[in-house]
Design a protein around this motif. Structure first.
Motif, PDB file in Angstrom:
ATOM      1  N   GLY A  49      -1.380  87.473  41.232  1.00 46.76           N
ATOM      2  CA  GLY A  49      -2.641  86.777  41.033  1.00 46.76           C
ATOM      3  C   GLY A  49      -3.756  87.366  41.879  1.00 46.76           C
ATOM      4  N   THR A  50      -4.900  86.687  41.853  1.00 41.77           N
ATOM      5  CA  THR A  50      -6.076  87.092  42.626  1.00 41.77           C
ATOM      6  C   THR A  50      -6.646  85.868  43.316  1.00 41.77           C
ATOM      7  OG1 THR A  50      -7.633  86.641  40.817  1.00 41.77           O
ATOM      8  CG2 THR A  50      -6.618  88.839  40.890  1.00 41.77           C
ATOM      9  N   PHE A  51      -7.602  86.087  44.214  1.00 42.40           N
ATOM     10  CA  PHE A  51      -8.199  84.919  44.865  1.00 42.40           C
ATOM     11  C   PHE A  51      -8.976  84.077  43.860  1.00 42.40           C
ATOM     12  CE2 PHE A  51     -11.715  87.948  45.322  1.00 42.40           C
ATOM     13  CZ  PHE A  51     -12.833  87.157  45.081  1.00 42.40           C
ATOM     14  N   GLU A  52      -9.448  84.719  42.764  1.00 42.02           N
ATOM     15  CA  GLU A  52     -10.150  83.944  41.733  1.00 42.02           C
ATOM     16  C   GLU A  52      -9.183  83.005  41.003  1.00 42.02           C
ATOM     17  OE1 GLU A  52     -12.489  87.905  41.913  1.00 42.02           O
ATOM     18  OE2 GLU A  52     -10.363  87.314  41.841  1.00 42.02           O
ATOM     19  N   THR A  53      -7.996  83.529  40.669  1.00 42.13           N
ATOM     20  CA  THR A  53      -7.031  82.660  39.993  1.00 42.13           C
ATOM     21  C   THR A  53      -6.536  81.574  40.936  1.00 42.13           C
ATOM     22  OG1 THR A  53      -5.205  84.176  40.537  1.00 42.13           O
ATOM     23  CG2 THR A  53      -6.262  84.444  38.392  1.00 42.13           C
ATOM     24  N   ARG A  54      -6.364  81.894  42.214  1.00 40.21           N
ATOM     25  CA  ARG A  54      -5.923  80.887  43.181  1.00 40.21           C
ATOM     26  C   ARG A  54      -6.946  79.766  43.283  1.00 40.21           C
ATOM     27  NH1 ARG A  54      -1.828  83.204  46.575  1.00 40.21           N
ATOM     28  NH2 ARG A  54      -1.619  81.465  47.995  1.00 40.21           N
ATOM     29  N   LYS A  55      -8.218  80.103  43.214  1.00 41.76           N
ATOM     30  CA  LYS A  55      -9.270  79.086  43.293  1.00 41.76           C
ATOM     31  C   LYS A  55      -9.185  78.127  42.111  1.00 41.76           C
ATOM     32  CE  LYS A  55     -14.289  78.598  43.935  1.00 41.76           C
ATOM     33  NZ  LYS A  55     -14.581  77.682  42.824  1.00 41.76           N
ATOM     34  N   ILE A  56      -8.991  78.674  40.931  1.00 39.25           N
ATOM     35  CA  ILE A  56      -8.854  77.840  39.732  1.00 39.25           C
ATOM     36  C   ILE A  56      -7.610  76.961  39.836  1.00 39.25           C
ATOM     37  CG2 ILE A  56      -8.447  77.888  37.239  1.00 39.25           C
ATOM     38  CD1 ILE A  56     -10.102  80.518  37.215  1.00 39.25           C
ATOM     39  N   GLU A  57      -6.522  77.555  40.308  1.00 45.17           N
ATOM     40  CA  GLU A  57      -5.267  76.808  40.456  1.00 45.17           C
ATOM     41  C   GLU A  57      -5.400  75.696  41.486  1.00 45.17           C
ATOM     42  OE1 GLU A  57      -2.424  80.643  39.303  1.00 45.17           O
ATOM     43  OE2 GLU A  57      -2.833  80.144  41.401  1.00 45.17           O
ATOM     44  N   CYS A 178       2.370  71.731  42.608  1.00 45.52           N
ATOM     45  CA  CYS A 178       2.840  73.054  43.023  1.00 45.52           C
ATOM     46  C   CYS A 178       2.804  74.026  41.847  1.00 45.52           C
ATOM     47  CB  CYS A 178       4.264  72.961  43.574  1.00 45.52           C
ATOM     48  SG  CYS A 178       4.410  72.105  45.159  1.00 45.52           S
ATOM     49  N   MET A 179       3.261  73.565  40.690  1.00 47.30           N
ATOM     50  CA  MET A 179       3.328  74.437  39.521  1.00 47.30           C
ATOM     51  C   MET A 179       1.954  74.732  38.921  1.00 47.30           C
ATOM     52  SD  MET A 179       6.387  75.453  39.253  1.00 47.30           S
ATOM     53  CE  MET A 179       6.523  75.342  41.045  1.00 47.30           C
ATOM     54  N   ALA A 180       0.921  74.049  39.421  1.00 49.71           N
ATOM     55  CA  ALA A 180      -0.439  74.401  39.004  1.00 49.71           C
ATOM     56  C   ALA A 180      -0.762  75.835  39.416  1.00 49.71           C
ATOM     57  CB  ALA A 180      -1.452  73.437  39.621  1.00 49.71           C
ATOM     58  N   TYR A 181      -0.052  76.336  40.430  1.00 50.87           N
ATOM     59  CA  TYR A 181      -0.239  77.714  40.888  1.00 50.87           C
ATOM     60  C   TYR A 181       0.646  78.639  40.052  1.00 50.87           C
ATOM     61  CZ  TYR A 181      -2.722  75.681  44.817  1.00 50.87           C
ATOM     62  OH  TYR A 181      -3.621  74.990  45.596  1.00 50.87           O
ATOM     63  N   LYS A 182       0.316  78.743  38.781  1.00 51.32           N
ATOM     64  CA  LYS A 182       1.137  79.500  37.836  1.00 51.32           C
ATOM     65  C   LYS A 182       1.297  80.954  38.238  1.00 51.32           C
ATOM     66  CE  LYS A 182       0.669  79.042  33.481  1.00 51.32           C
ATOM     67  NZ  LYS A 182       0.103  79.039  32.110  1.00 51.32           N
ATOM     68  N   SER A 183       0.286  81.518  38.855  1.00 52.27           N
ATOM     69  CA  SER A 183       0.359  82.934  39.228  1.00 52.27           C
ATOM     70  C   SER A 183       1.379  83.195  40.322  1.00 52.27           C
ATOM     71  CB  SER A 183      -1.016  83.441  39.679  1.00 52.27           C
ATOM     72  OG  SER A 183      -1.413  82.808  40.893  1.00 52.27           O
ATOM     73  N   TYR A 186       7.526  80.894  39.204  1.00 50.33           N
ATOM     74  CA  TYR A 186       8.280  81.416  38.057  1.00 50.33           C
ATOM     75  C   TYR A 186       7.485  81.317  36.759  1.00 50.33           C
ATOM     76  CZ  TYR A 186      11.808  81.977  34.466  1.00 50.33           C
ATOM     77  OH  TYR A 186      12.500  82.394  33.353  1.00 50.33           O
ATOM     78  N   ASP A 187       7.352  82.460  36.111  1.00 48.22           N
ATOM     79  CA  ASP A 187       6.674  82.529  34.823  1.00 48.22           C
ATOM     80  C   ASP A 187       7.322  83.667  34.040  1.00 48.22           C
ATOM     81  OD1 ASP A 187       5.082  82.785  32.619  1.00 48.22           O
ATOM     82  OD2 ASP A 187       3.196  83.054  33.708  1.00 48.22           O
ATOM     83  N   PRO A 188       8.153  83.348  33.049  1.00 47.64           N
ATOM     84  CA  PRO A 188       8.881  84.395  32.312  1.00 47.64           C
ATOM     85  C   PRO A 188       7.967  85.376  31.587  1.00 47.64           C
ATOM     86  CG  PRO A 188       9.029  82.285  31.172  1.00 47.64           C
ATOM     87  CD  PRO A 188       8.425  82.007  32.525  1.00 47.64           C
ATOM     88  N   GLU A 189       6.698  85.006  31.410  1.00 48.30           N
ATOM     89  CA  GLU A 189       5.767  85.880  30.704  1.00 48.30           C
ATOM     90  C   GLU A 189       4.994  86.805  31.655  1.00 48.30           C
ATOM     91  OE1 GLU A 189       3.246  83.496  28.273  1.00 48.30           O
ATOM     92  OE2 GLU A 189       4.896  82.642  27.118  1.00 48.30           O
ATOM     93  N   SER A 190       5.133  86.582  32.958  1.00 45.21           N
ATOM     94  CA  SER A 190       4.393  87.387  33.920  1.00 45.21           C
ATOM     95  C   SER A 190       4.975  88.797  34.031  1.00 45.21           C
ATOM     96  CB  SER A 190       4.408  86.724  35.300  1.00 45.21           C
ATOM     97  OG  SER A 190       3.777  87.558  36.256  1.00 45.21           O
ATOM     98  N   GLN A 191       4.094  89.787  34.121  1.00 41.60           N
ATOM     99  CA  GLN A 191       4.495  91.177  34.307  1.00 41.60           C
ATOM    100  C   GLN A 191       4.282  91.633  35.752  1.00 41.60           C
ATOM    101  OE1 GLN A 191       5.943  92.920  31.716  1.00 41.60           O
ATOM    102  NE2 GLN A 191       5.829  90.902  30.745  1.00 41.60           N
ATOM    103  N   GLU A 192       3.923  90.700  36.620  1.00 40.55           N
ATOM    104  CA  GLU A 192       3.640  91.048  38.012  1.00 40.55           C
ATOM    105  C   GLU A 192       4.937  91.145  38.819  1.00 40.55           C
ATOM    106  OE1 GLU A 192      -0.306  89.907  39.703  1.00 40.55           O
ATOM    107  OE2 GLU A 192       0.072  88.096  38.526  1.00 40.55           O
ATOM    108  N   PRO A 193       4.883  91.725  40.025  1.00 40.77           N
ATOM    109  CA  PRO A 193       6.093  91.941  40.831  1.00 40.77           C
ATOM    110  C   PRO A 193       6.812  90.633  41.166  1.00 40.77           C
ATOM    111  CG  PRO A 193       4.244  93.205  41.701  1.00 40.77           C
ATOM    112  CD  PRO A 193       3.676  92.284  40.671  1.00 40.77           C
ATOM    113  N   ILE A 194       8.120  90.780  41.333  1.00 38.66           N
ATOM    114  CA  ILE A 194       8.952  89.654  41.752  1.00 38.66           C
ATOM    115  C   ILE A 194       8.774  89.431  43.253  1.00 38.66           C
ATOM    116  CG2 ILE A 194      11.308  88.794  41.939  1.00 38.66           C
ATOM    117  CD1 ILE A 194      10.262  88.974  39.087  1.00 38.66           C
ATOM    118  N   THR A 195       8.688  88.173  43.665  1.00 32.75           N
ATOM    119  CA  THR A 195       8.585  87.820  45.082  1.00 32.75           C
ATOM    120  C   THR A 195       9.622  86.742  45.397  1.00 32.75           C
ATOM    121  OG1 THR A 195       7.061  85.937  44.939  1.00 32.75           O
ATOM    122  CG2 THR A 195       6.086  88.152  44.796  1.00 32.75           C
ATOM    123  N   PRO A 196       9.814  86.410  46.686  1.00 38.66           N
ATOM    124  CA  PRO A 196      10.805  85.380  47.031  1.00 38.66           C
ATOM    125  C   PRO A 196      10.510  83.998  46.436  1.00 38.66           C
ATOM    126  CG  PRO A 196      10.289  86.707  48.951  1.00 38.66           C
ATOM    127  CD  PRO A 196       9.316  87.115  47.878  1.00 38.66           C
TER     128      PRO A 196
END
Length: 240
Positions: A49-57, A178-183, A186-196
């Motif tokens: 994600g980005t800080f812009e998406t975090r703000k929306i979330e 918590c899940m409002a932070y979709k970025s 877990y999101d099976p459609e995300s192509q971003e790196p895996i994190t803990p």
């Protein structure tokens, strides 16, 4: 006239508060307590994600929790320090809202920002009570103010709580916030790196940790807190 808060929850990053004490905040809002959130950074170094998406979330999250006040100090994610400059900015917020209780990051945790934020907030709370430290907002001098209580919510580490709040009726709302932070999760459609925190297991852990803490006090779900100071009771009323 500025809103006085009963509780101000402070997090190093957007989503810290929801993960650590979102159920408690939802419960307090339902009890007509005035609750606010202060994020120290925009979480701009997050892998996903980005800080812009975090703000929306973050905005979506407070809608879910029913909280109307949320501010962000835009400190540098990963690089803020505990110095006068950062303390003064937090002091201004403390004096602005005059919270009775502050909830802060875990004292020590996997992410170094969490422990740094905990100490920074602790020091700022103390300094905020000193009348010789002058601050102002909009050219108006602020009155000194020290919160009555400061407690630390539990994050990644399995810290032993000093007390547990029953959130049985608010676990679903905590999870939704918590899940409002979709970025970030877990999101099976995300192509971003895996994190803990992007695994299915982490999402489940939000629920099973709360259920286990609830088990310890004989309820369905709970959130644990530690206290940097001794906790005093006036009597034996209002126990779970």
């Amino acid at each position: 006239m500025m809103t006085k808060l009963d509780i101000l929850a402070i997090g190093a990053h957007p989503d810290d508060v929801e993960l650590g004490c979102g159920g408690t905040l939802a419960k307090m809002v339902a009890s007509n307590k005035k609750v606010g959130i202060l994020d120290l950074t925009q979480g701009e170094l997050g892998t996903r994600g980005t800080f812009e998406t975090r703000k929306i979330e973050a905005e979506k999250s407070i809608e879910i929790l029913g909280i109307s006040i949320r501010e962000n100090l835009k400190f540098r994610d990963g690089f803020f320090i505990n110095d006068e400059k950062h303390q003064i900015e937090i002091i201004k917020i403390i004096r602005k809202y005059k919270p009775t209780i502050i909830l802060a990051n875990a004292i020590a945790d996997r992410h170094p920002d969490h422990g740094k934020a905990s100490k920074l907030v602790y020091d700022s709370c103390f300094l905020s009570g000193l009348r010789k430290i002058k601050t102002e907002i909009n050219n108006i001098e602020q009155e000194n103010w020290r919160p009555k209580h400061l407690f630390n919510y539990i994050q990644w580490n399995e810290d032993k709580p000093d007390f547990i709040i029953d959130i049985s009726e608010y676990l679903d709302k905590k999870t939704e916030a918590c899940m409002a932070y979709k970025s970030q999760f877990y999101d099976p459609e995300s192509q971003e790196p895996i994190t803990p925190i992007t695994s299915k297991n982490f999402k489940k852990s939000i629920i099973y940790r709360a259920e286990n803490l609830g088990r310890l006090i004989g309820t369905d779900a709970g959130e644990g807190f530690t206290s940097p100071q001794w906790i005093g009771l006036k009597d034996f009323e209002n126990f779970v």
